[in-house]
Design a protein around this motif. Sequence first.
Motif, PDB file in Angstrom:
ATOM      1  N   ASN A 147       0.820  -1.211   0.000  1.00 18.05           N
ATOM      2  CA  ASN A 147       0.000   0.000   0.000  1.00 18.05           C
ATOM      3  C   ASN A 147       0.854   1.260   0.000  1.00 18.05           C
ATOM      4  N   SER A 148       1.946   1.246   0.773  1.00 17.12           N
ATOM      5  CA  SER A 148       2.842   2.410   0.789  1.00 17.12           C
ATOM      6  C   SER A 148       3.473   2.622  -0.584  1.00 17.12           C
ATOM      7  N   ALA A 149       3.895   1.524  -1.229  1.00 14.06           N
ATOM      8  CA  ALA A 149       4.503   1.630  -2.556  1.00 14.06           C
ATOM      9  C   ALA A 149       3.500   2.143  -3.575  1.00 14.06           C
ATOM     10  N   LEU A 150       2.255   1.682  -3.482  1.00 13.56           N
ATOM     11  CA  LEU A 150       1.226   2.124  -4.420  1.00 13.56           C
ATOM     12  C   LEU A 150       0.941   3.620  -4.247  1.00 13.56           C
ATOM     13  N   ILE A 151       0.827   4.063  -3.006  1.00 16.74           N
ATOM     14  CA  ILE A 151       0.596   5.491  -2.748  1.00 16.74           C
ATOM     15  C   ILE A 151       1.760   6.319  -3.293  1.00 16.74           C
ATOM     16  N   LEU A 152       2.987   5.858  -3.054  1.00 18.20           N
ATOM     17  CA  LEU A 152       4.171   6.587  -3.506  1.00 18.20           C
ATOM     18  C   LEU A 152       4.241   6.638  -5.033  1.00 18.20           C
ATOM     19  N   LEU A 153       3.946   5.508  -5.691  1.00 14.82           N
ATOM     20  CA  LEU A 153       3.966   5.479  -7.159  1.00 14.82           C
ATOM     21  C   LEU A 153       2.964   6.461  -7.746  1.00 14.82           C
ATOM     22  N   LEU A 179       0.103   8.646 -13.584  1.00 17.05           N
ATOM     23  CA  LEU A 179      -0.923   8.112 -12.696  1.00 17.05           C
ATOM     24  C   LEU A 179      -1.712   9.219 -11.986  1.00 17.05           C
ATOM     25  N   HIS A 180      -1.532  10.449 -12.420  1.00 17.61           N
ATOM     26  CA  HIS A 180      -2.272  11.570 -11.833  1.00 17.61           C
ATOM     27  C   HIS A 180      -3.627  11.705 -12.525  1.00 17.61           C
ATOM     28  N   THR A 181      -4.454  10.682 -12.359  1.00 17.89           N
ATOM     29  CA  THR A 181      -5.794  10.654 -12.941  1.00 17.89           C
ATOM     30  C   THR A 181      -6.798  10.365 -11.828  1.00 17.89           C
ATOM     31  N   PRO A 182      -8.086  10.646 -12.072  1.00 16.20           N
ATOM     32  CA  PRO A 182      -9.089  10.397 -11.025  1.00 16.20           C
ATOM     33  C   PRO A 182      -9.089   8.961 -10.508  1.00 16.20           C
ATOM     34  N   MET A 183      -8.967   7.987 -11.400  1.00 19.70           N
ATOM     35  CA  MET A 183      -9.005   6.593 -10.977  1.00 19.70           C
ATOM     36  C   MET A 183      -7.879   6.286  -9.986  1.00 19.70           C
ATOM     37  N   TYR A 184      -6.680   6.761 -10.286  1.00 24.24           N
ATOM     38  CA  TYR A 184      -5.545   6.458  -9.417  1.00 24.24           C
ATOM     39  C   TYR A 184      -5.545   7.316  -8.156  1.00 24.24           C
ATOM     40  N   PHE A 185      -6.120   8.515  -8.221  1.00 20.62           N
ATOM     41  CA  PHE A 185      -6.273   9.300  -7.001  1.00 20.62           C
ATOM     42  C   PHE A 185      -7.182   8.570  -6.016  1.00 20.62           C
ATOM     43  N   TYR A 209      -4.832  -4.669  -7.798  1.00 19.41           N
ATOM     44  CA  TYR A 209      -4.767  -3.522  -8.696  1.00 19.41           C
ATOM     45  C   TYR A 209      -3.413  -3.415  -9.391  1.00 19.41           C
ATOM     46  N   SER A 210      -2.339  -3.794  -8.707  1.00 17.51           N
ATOM     47  CA  SER A 210      -1.008  -3.636  -9.281  1.00 17.51           C
ATOM     48  C   SER A 210      -0.696  -4.717 -10.308  1.00 17.51           C
ATOM     49  N   LEU A 211      -0.921  -5.967  -9.922  1.00 14.53           N
ATOM     50  CA  LEU A 211      -0.537  -7.073 -10.797  1.00 14.53           C
ATOM     51  C   LEU A 211      -1.392  -7.151 -12.050  1.00 14.53           C
ATOM     52  N   ARG A 212      -2.626  -6.624 -11.992  1.00 12.91           N
ATOM     53  CA  ARG A 212      -3.530  -6.685 -13.144  1.00 12.91           C
ATOM     54  C   ARG A 212      -3.603  -5.356 -13.879  1.00 12.91           C
ATOM     55  N   ASN A 213      -2.715  -4.421 -13.570  1.00 18.26           N
ATOM     56  CA  ASN A 213      -2.764  -3.101 -14.174  1.00 18.26           C
ATOM     57  C   ASN A 213      -1.420  -2.787 -14.819  1.00 18.26           C
ATOM     58  N   LYS A 214      -1.425  -2.671 -16.135  1.00 18.67           N
ATOM     59  CA  LYS A 214      -0.172  -2.453 -16.852  1.00 18.67           C
ATOM     60  C   LYS A 214       0.438  -1.093 -16.528  1.00 18.67           C
ATOM     61  N   GLU A 215      -0.403  -0.086 -16.286  1.00 20.00           N
ATOM     62  CA  GLU A 215       0.121   1.248 -16.003  1.00 20.00           C
ATOM     63  C   GLU A 215       0.857   1.278 -14.663  1.00 20.00           C
ATOM     64  N   VAL A 216       0.296   0.585 -13.659  1.00 23.98           N
ATOM     65  CA  VAL A 216       0.945   0.532 -12.355  1.00 23.98           C
ATOM     66  C   VAL A 216       2.231  -0.284 -12.446  1.00 23.98           C
ATOM     67  N   VAL A 217       2.187  -1.410 -13.147  1.00 23.42           N
ATOM     68  CA  VAL A 217       3.388  -2.238 -13.322  1.00 23.42           C
ATOM     69  C   VAL A 217       4.457  -1.459 -14.066  1.00 23.42           C
ATOM     70  N   GLY A 218       4.042  -0.709 -15.104  1.00 22.34           N
ATOM     71  CA  GLY A 218       4.994   0.112 -15.856  1.00 22.34           C
ATOM     72  C   GLY A 218       5.622   1.191 -14.990  1.00 22.34           C
ATOM     73  N   ALA A 219       4.804   1.826 -14.153  1.00 20.12           N
ATOM     74  CA  ALA A 219       5.332   2.860 -13.250  1.00 20.12           C
ATOM     75  C   ALA A 219       6.305   2.259 -12.244  1.00 20.12           C
TER      76      ALA A 219
END
Length: 312
Positions: free
Chosen positions: A42-48, A55-61, A290-300
């Motif tokens: 969770n900390s890594a996801l918030i930091l990413l 990732l500065h979009t409504p969904m990721y916020f 959310y991370s493992l199934r999301n290419k944008e998060v994995v890419g980030a």
Amino acid sequence: MDSRNKSSDTDFILLGLFPGMNHVTLLVSAILLIYTVALTANSALILLIWVDSHLHTPMYFLLSQLALMDLTLISSTVPKMAADFFLGQRNISRVACAAQIFFFLTLGIAECILITFMSYDRYVAICNPLRYALLMSQRVCLQMAAVSWAGGAFLSLAHTAYAMHFPICGSTEISHFLCEVMAILKLACEDISAYEKAVVATSIVVLLIPLSLILTSYVLIFLAVLRMNSPEGRNKALATCSSHLAVVSLYFGPAMLVYMRPSSYHSPKLDQVLFLLGAILTPMMNPLIYSLRNKEVVGALKKALGCCPTSL
């Protein structure tokens, strides 16, 4: 009258995880491992989401708010439970018990509201993309987060204050590893039938109504996805929505079983299993799903890890 005054000052005793169970040390160790993974993920996801401009979009916020809630939720239970187990201290004051109930309910209700807003975000993105920037502006996203936190705190404060006002005339032993409303009510020496009805009513408001809105959103989303001509767009939409639906099932399932069952069907062991699923396992699973199934998060994440060596 004296017994009431005395009961209002008496500490509670948390019996801990599955009293009498063998190999509890292994279970507590596993929970601490889950806590470590949840804390890190969770900390890594918030930091990413904070550092990566893509990732500065409504969904990721909204996702970062969910990760923050998960982080706080699991931290409100596991450290106290582990400390009680390893130090052999089971007492908890009424003030500390009330605080734990308040934070636990606040975060649980806030997550429920936020997950509903997240389904609306996906509905707008897929079914009304031309108006997405207007309907999901930065101001709207901040309002969604504020409503989630404030709504959770308001309902939690009302339930915590009311549940804790009941006098405890007999045993102060709580058959749980945390202070929880339904477990506290079992110790009350007054008629709590009216309050139990209030708990069911609140559950309908914060569980059934949001769940019905979420399911309605996804029915409309799936109908829109079926009409898409682009296989790539269809697959991306389904991947995002399937992740959110998995989180919905992880949260709403245990919560409905805990708070929407008649009190006669409650058992300490089953309640503990449900709380382990909803309050400990789910906060770990949410960021992984959310991370493992999301290419944008994995890419980030790959980008962040790739930049680390060059920045040293």
